[in-house]
Design a protein around this motif. Structure first.
Motif, short mmCIF file in Angstrom:
data_model
loop_
_atom_site.label_atom_id
_atom_site.label_comp_id
_atom_site.label_asym_id
_atom_site.label_seq_id
_atom_site.Cartn_x
_atom_site.Cartn_y
_atom_site.Cartn_z
N LEU A 196 0.84 -1.19 0.00
CA LEU A 196 0.00 0.00 0.00
C LEU A 196 0.87 1.24 0.00
O LEU A 196 2.05 1.21 0.36
N LYS A 197 0.29 2.33 -0.47
CA LYS A 197 0.99 3.62 -0.47
C LYS A 197 0.56 4.38 0.77
O LYS A 197 -0.61 4.67 0.94
N ALA A 198 1.52 4.67 1.61
CA ALA A 198 1.20 5.35 2.86
C ALA A 198 0.94 6.83 2.62
O ALA A 198 1.53 7.45 1.73
N TYR A 199 0.04 7.37 3.43
CA TYR A 199 -0.27 8.80 3.36
C TYR A 199 0.97 9.63 3.70
O TYR A 199 1.66 9.37 4.67
N LYS A 200 1.24 10.63 2.86
CA LYS A 200 2.27 11.63 3.12
C LYS A 200 1.63 12.99 2.88
O LYS A 200 0.95 13.18 1.87
N HIS A 201 1.82 13.91 3.79
CA HIS A 201 1.22 15.24 3.59
C HIS A 201 1.75 15.81 2.28
O HIS A 201 2.90 15.61 1.91
N SER A 227 0.59 1.96 24.84
CA SER A 227 1.07 2.22 23.46
C SER A 227 -0.07 2.16 22.46
O SER A 227 -0.16 3.00 21.55
N GLU A 228 -0.94 1.16 22.60
CA GLU A 228 -2.07 1.02 21.67
C GLU A 228 -3.03 2.21 21.80
O GLU A 228 -3.53 2.72 20.79
N TYR A 229 -3.24 2.66 23.02
CA TYR A 229 -4.15 3.78 23.27
C TYR A 229 -3.59 5.08 22.68
O TYR A 229 -4.29 5.82 21.99
N ILE A 230 -2.30 5.35 22.94
CA ILE A 230 -1.69 6.58 22.42
C ILE A 230 -1.64 6.56 20.89
O ILE A 230 -1.93 7.56 20.23
N LEU A 231 -1.28 5.40 20.32
CA LEU A 231 -1.19 5.32 18.86
C LEU A 231 -2.55 5.59 18.21
O LEU A 231 -2.62 6.22 17.15
N ALA A 232 -3.63 5.13 18.83
CA ALA A 232 -4.97 5.40 18.28
C ALA A 232 -5.21 6.91 18.20
O ALA A 232 -5.75 7.41 17.21
N HIS A 233 -4.82 7.64 19.24
CA HIS A 233 -5.00 9.10 19.23
C HIS A 233 -4.09 9.77 18.19
O HIS A 233 -4.49 10.75 17.55
N ILE A 234 -2.89 9.24 18.03
CA ILE A 234 -1.99 9.77 17.00
C ILE A 234 -2.63 9.57 15.62
O ILE A 234 -2.64 10.49 14.79
N PHE A 235 -3.16 8.38 15.38
CA PHE A 235 -3.82 8.10 14.11
C PHE A 235 -4.97 9.06 13.84
O PHE A 235 -5.11 9.60 12.74
N LEU A 236 -5.80 9.28 14.84
CA LEU A 236 -6.96 10.15 14.66
C LEU A 236 -6.53 11.58 14.36
O LEU A 236 -7.15 12.27 13.54
N ALA A 237 -5.45 12.03 15.01
CA ALA A 237 -4.95 13.39 14.75
C ALA A 237 -4.42 13.52 13.32
O ALA A 237 -4.68 14.52 12.63
N ILE A 238 -3.66 12.52 12.88
CA ILE A 238 -3.14 12.56 11.50
C ILE A 238 -4.28 12.43 10.50
O ILE A 238 -4.26 13.06 9.43
N ASP A 278 -7.69 13.94 5.96
CA ASP A 278 -9.05 14.11 5.43
C ASP A 278 -9.31 15.55 4.99
O ASP A 278 -10.02 15.79 4.01
N ALA A 279 -8.70 16.52 5.71
CA ALA A 279 -8.89 17.93 5.35
C ALA A 279 -8.29 18.23 3.99
O ALA A 279 -8.76 19.11 3.26
N GLY A 280 -7.26 17.46 3.61
CA GLY A 280 -6.64 17.65 2.30
C GLY A 280 -7.23 16.77 1.22
O GLY A 280 -6.74 16.77 0.09
N GLY A 281 -8.27 16.01 1.58
CA GLY A 281 -8.93 15.18 0.58
C GLY A 281 -8.15 13.95 0.18
O GLY A 281 -8.41 13.34 -0.86
N ASN A 282 -7.20 13.53 1.01
CA ASN A 282 -6.38 12.37 0.71
C ASN A 282 -7.03 11.11 1.29
O ASN A 282 -7.70 11.18 2.31
N ARG A 283 -6.83 9.96 0.66
CA ARG A 283 -7.46 8.73 1.16
C ARG A 283 -6.45 7.60 1.34
O ARG A 283 -6.84 6.45 1.55
N LYS A 284 -5.17 7.90 1.27
CA LYS A 284 -4.17 6.85 1.43
C LYS A 284 -4.10 6.38 2.88
O LYS A 284 -4.46 7.11 3.80
#
Length: 393
Positions: free
Chosen positions: A173-178, A210-221, A226-232
């Motif tokens: 997969l192609k990972a999201y990059k800003h 670690s799992e809890y913090i990573l979930a919050h990191i994911f949601l922030a990213i 999503d604001a940039g219209g990216n779906r990767k």
């Protein structure tokens, strides 16, 4: 003890990608509840280097670490220079100790040790510092600076016979990059959290910290994406400490990594459970296969000239970074004697910018204080503000 140490697998990878402007450093910053005594700190550093002599050394061009028979002088932050200046001016030194009014920092590179090794070194220095201040301390598993040097503390734990690894079935997969933020000067932001509150939330979500913090990191990213219209896909690389599966006393590198893919859900509980399932894949079999793969590559490249190995490692690193959005490293709770813990306000685990990653996240805990740090070299503070002000509580 040998004058030169061959770099281990991870040490060679980092030595291949380092340059005079980007050394891939990381550090532990110790915040004290009282003023730093620089004379005592210098003596503690002297004792630490006597106990672990390979820490006073420099990186050589032939993939070796040269051990130096010279003192390691602590550096005042009033005379502060970037680690790159220190490294370049001192021809390759890879560890230093900085100090300020109420703190000190131990900073190094992956050519000689990993984050767990740095925890051991920093803990030993901290205990020795307060011993010299007159405290009587029960060290338990902390390295005793009055003890003798043990060879297994600088062992290359990767060095073992390896078989050709089985082909992995990985999702391509192609990972999201800003793609809309401009590069800016690197900045590091740190927030401290009440460990008990975090543990309460973790219990509610039936997961690890670690799992809890990573979930919050994911949601922030995801908000940024999503604001940039990216779906990767958003992908985080998390370190694997092989010592958890294969006991070793080495302070040098003994780590791997695993990519965790963000579940595409807005429901935090559901996201945490799916992240938990991915972390559960990191077992002894997974660690063994990963370790075997690295050692096989290492053995395969031994006959190659240095320039070819550097080129190969750079190419692998570049390809690996393309499949990652960020990196999250949690050193967990640092176990210190209670009397030392009471003298420490908090710790920070800080990571320098990583090529190809606009932001990285690092975490460490001591006593009842957990700190989360964000290293970023792109404009905008949305992710930082989301994590520190809107979540994680």
């Amino acid at each position: 003890m040998e004058n030169k140490i061959k770099l281990d697998f991870i040490g060679q990878v980092y030595a291949s990608t380092m340059n005079k402007n980007n050394l891939g450093t990381f550090s532990i910053l110790v915040h004290l509840k009282e003023c730093t005594n620089s004379q005592i700190l210098q003596q503690a550093v002297n004792d630490l280097i006597k106990r672990l002599p390979f820490l006073s050394g420099r990186l050589c061009k032939d993939f070796t670490h040269e051990v130096l028979d010279e003192p390691l002088k602590i550096i005042s932050e009033s005379d502060y220079s970037k680690f790159t200046d220190y490294y370049n001016d001192s021809t390759g030194h890879v560890l230093r100790v900085l100090y300020g009014e109420r703190h000190f920092k131990v900073e190094t590179t992956h050519t000689i040790m990993d984050g767990r090794g740095l925890v051991k070194v920093t803990s030993a220095l901290l205990v020795r510092y307060f011993e010299l201040m007159g405290m009587d301390i029960d060290k338990n598993d902390i390295i005793d600076c009055e003890d003798i040097f043990h060879l297994d503390e600088m062992e290359d734990a990767y060095a073992c016979d390896a078989e050709r690894p089985k082909p992995k079935k990985e999702i391509k997969l192609k990972a999201y990059k800003h793609d809309h933020l401009r590069p800016v000067a690197t900045r590091i932001s740190t927030q401290k959290f009440d460990l008990e509150k975090i543990k309460s939330n973790v219990k509610e979500y039936e997961c690890t910290i670690s799992e809890y913090i990573l979930a919050h990191i994911f949601l922030a990213i995801a908000e940024e994406r999503d604001a940039g219209g990216n779906r990767k896909a958003i992908v985080a690389s998390v370190p694997i400490d092989y010592r958890s599966f294969f006991p070793h006393k080495t302070i040098r590198n003994f780590i791997g990594s695993k990519k965790i893919i963000m579940p595409e859900t807005k429901d935090l509980f559901e996201m945490v459970q799916q992240i938990k399932a991915q972390f559960a894949e990191i077992d002894e079999e997974y660690a063994g296969e990963s370790l075997n793969e690295m050692q096989f590559i290492h053995q395969d490249l031994q006959a190659m000239p240095i320039w070819f190995k550097k080129l190969a490692f750079k190419l692998v690193n570049r390809l690996n970074a393309k499949g990652m959005t960020t990196m999250f490293s949690n050193l967990g709770k640092v176990q210190l004697p209670k009397e030392i813990e009471d003298k420490v306000e908090m710790l920070e685990f800080l990571i320098s910018p990583t090529a190809g990653l606009p932001y990285t996240f690092s975490c460490i805990t001591v006593g009842k204080v957990l700190t989360l740090s964000i290293t970023a070299d792109v404009e905008g503070n949305d992710i930082t503000e989301t994590l520190f002000n809107k979540s994680m509580i």
